[in-house]
Design a protein around this motif. Sequence first.
Motif, PDB file in Angstrom:
ATOM      1  N   GLU A  43       0.824  -1.204   0.000  1.00  0.00           N
ATOM      2  CA  GLU A  43       0.000   0.000   0.000  1.00  0.00           C
ATOM      3  C   GLU A  43       0.860   1.256   0.000  1.00  0.00           C
ATOM      4  OE1 GLU A  43      -2.606  -3.245   1.628  1.00  0.00           O
ATOM      5  OE2 GLU A  43      -0.502  -2.663   1.801  1.00  0.00           O
ATOM      6  N   GLY A  54       0.227   1.598  -3.676  1.00  0.00           N
ATOM      7  CA  GLY A  54      -1.214   1.457  -3.527  1.00  0.00           C
ATOM      8  C   GLY A  54      -1.992   2.096  -4.663  1.00  0.00           C
ATOM      9  N   GLY A  55      -1.541   3.239  -5.124  1.00  0.00           N
ATOM     10  CA  GLY A  55      -2.208   3.905  -6.243  1.00  0.00           C
ATOM     11  C   GLY A  55      -2.113   3.099  -7.516  1.00  0.00           C
ATOM     12  N   LEU A  78      -8.629  -1.414  -1.732  1.00  0.00           N
ATOM     13  CA  LEU A  78      -7.887  -1.403  -2.995  1.00  0.00           C
ATOM     14  C   LEU A  78      -8.633  -2.137  -4.110  1.00  0.00           C
ATOM     15  CD1 LEU A  78      -4.255  -2.176  -1.753  1.00  0.00           C
ATOM     16  CD2 LEU A  78      -5.186   0.045  -2.426  1.00  0.00           C
ATOM     17  N   ILE A 120      -0.995   8.895 -10.229  1.00  0.00           N
ATOM     18  CA  ILE A 120      -2.012   8.261  -9.386  1.00  0.00           C
ATOM     19  C   ILE A 120      -2.983   9.297  -8.824  1.00  0.00           C
ATOM     20  CG2 ILE A 120      -0.528   6.305  -8.782  1.00  0.00           C
ATOM     21  CD1 ILE A 120      -0.295   7.776  -5.943  1.00  0.00           C
ATOM     22  N   GLU A 157      -6.326   7.955  -8.186  1.00  0.00           N
ATOM     23  CA  GLU A 157      -6.309   6.836  -7.249  1.00  0.00           C
ATOM     24  C   GLU A 157      -5.848   7.221  -5.842  1.00  0.00           C
ATOM     25  OE1 GLU A 157      -6.308   5.775 -11.316  1.00  0.00           O
ATOM     26  OE2 GLU A 157      -4.638   6.763 -10.271  1.00  0.00           O
ATOM     27  N   TRP A 158      -5.483   8.493  -5.657  1.00  0.00           N
ATOM     28  CA  TRP A 158      -4.888   8.895  -4.390  1.00  0.00           C
ATOM     29  C   TRP A 158      -5.801   8.650  -3.198  1.00  0.00           C
ATOM     30  CZ3 TRP A 158      -0.852   9.474  -1.637  1.00  0.00           C
ATOM     31  CH2 TRP A 158      -0.923  10.164  -0.416  1.00  0.00           C
ATOM     32  N   LYS A 199      -5.747   5.072  -2.199  1.00  0.00           N
ATOM     33  CA  LYS A 199      -4.453   4.687  -1.630  1.00  0.00           C
ATOM     34  C   LYS A 199      -4.357   5.127  -0.175  1.00  0.00           C
ATOM     35  CE  LYS A 199       0.514   5.481  -1.741  1.00  0.00           C
ATOM     36  NZ  LYS A 199       1.721   5.405  -2.536  1.00  0.00           N
ATOM     37  N   GLU A 258       3.571   8.101  -8.177  1.00  0.00           N
ATOM     38  CA  GLU A 258       4.340   7.050  -7.510  1.00  0.00           C
ATOM     39  C   GLU A 258       5.545   6.709  -8.380  1.00  0.00           C
ATOM     40  OE1 GLU A 258       1.065   4.422  -4.970  1.00  0.00           O
ATOM     41  OE2 GLU A 258       1.534   3.872  -7.048  1.00  0.00           O
TER      42      GLU A 258
END
Length: 229
Positions: free
Chosen positions: A15, A19-20, A62, A162, A165-166, A169, A212
């Motif tokens: 993660e 994670g993103g 996730l 990301i 997706e932040w 995450k 990332e």
Amino acid sequence: MLDLLVVAPHPDDAELGMGGAIVKFIAEGRKVGVLDLTNGEPTPHGSVQIRARETAAASKILGLTWRENLGLPNRSLEDTLENRAKLAEVFRRTRPRWLFAPYWVDAHPDHLAATQLVEAARFWSKLTKSELAGDPFHPERIFNYYCVHLKMVPQPAFVLDITAEWDQKIAAIRAYESQFITGRPTEPPAFLDQLRDEAAFWGKSIGRPYGEPFTCREPIGLKSLMGLV
């Protein structure tokens, strides 16, 4: 069968490091799995049961449908012949095209051992005339994510956007309350604030809000430039 397998020394390393990327790859329709090598215990505020609950919660956030723990000992992880065989058999069973392992320079001995173990087990996985269970299989490539215990500025091979997706995450990281919230200093910048600032730093490097970093020991081939930010 998996498209990507993320190998983590402890629950929460996947993660923290990517994670993103995990969320992004799943959204793209790829089959993503995480293999934690140890249960991560003992820690000051955790237990085996607590970490298992936190890992399950983070995996749900996730969107993971495949996650296993290899059951190797925390704090004394080693690239032994026995451990190579165990990991190589996971590679043969899940048959991922790409592997993700920690960056190979770190102050944490478990992280160093994890990367050595992944590289050796990848080689073992392709061997014929062996006592390993499963058919020979060789993952195409190992990429390395950054989850390091050194104060260093990485020089990544690429940075993944990301931004979208932040939120997932950071929510997955928050699920590990025993590691990142309980007993942590609350005055700013707190640990989670530092993670956000780090992601923003890498985002700035590619002109995006959050990123990332990743690297690879081998050259990375591109079919075109269409995927570049």
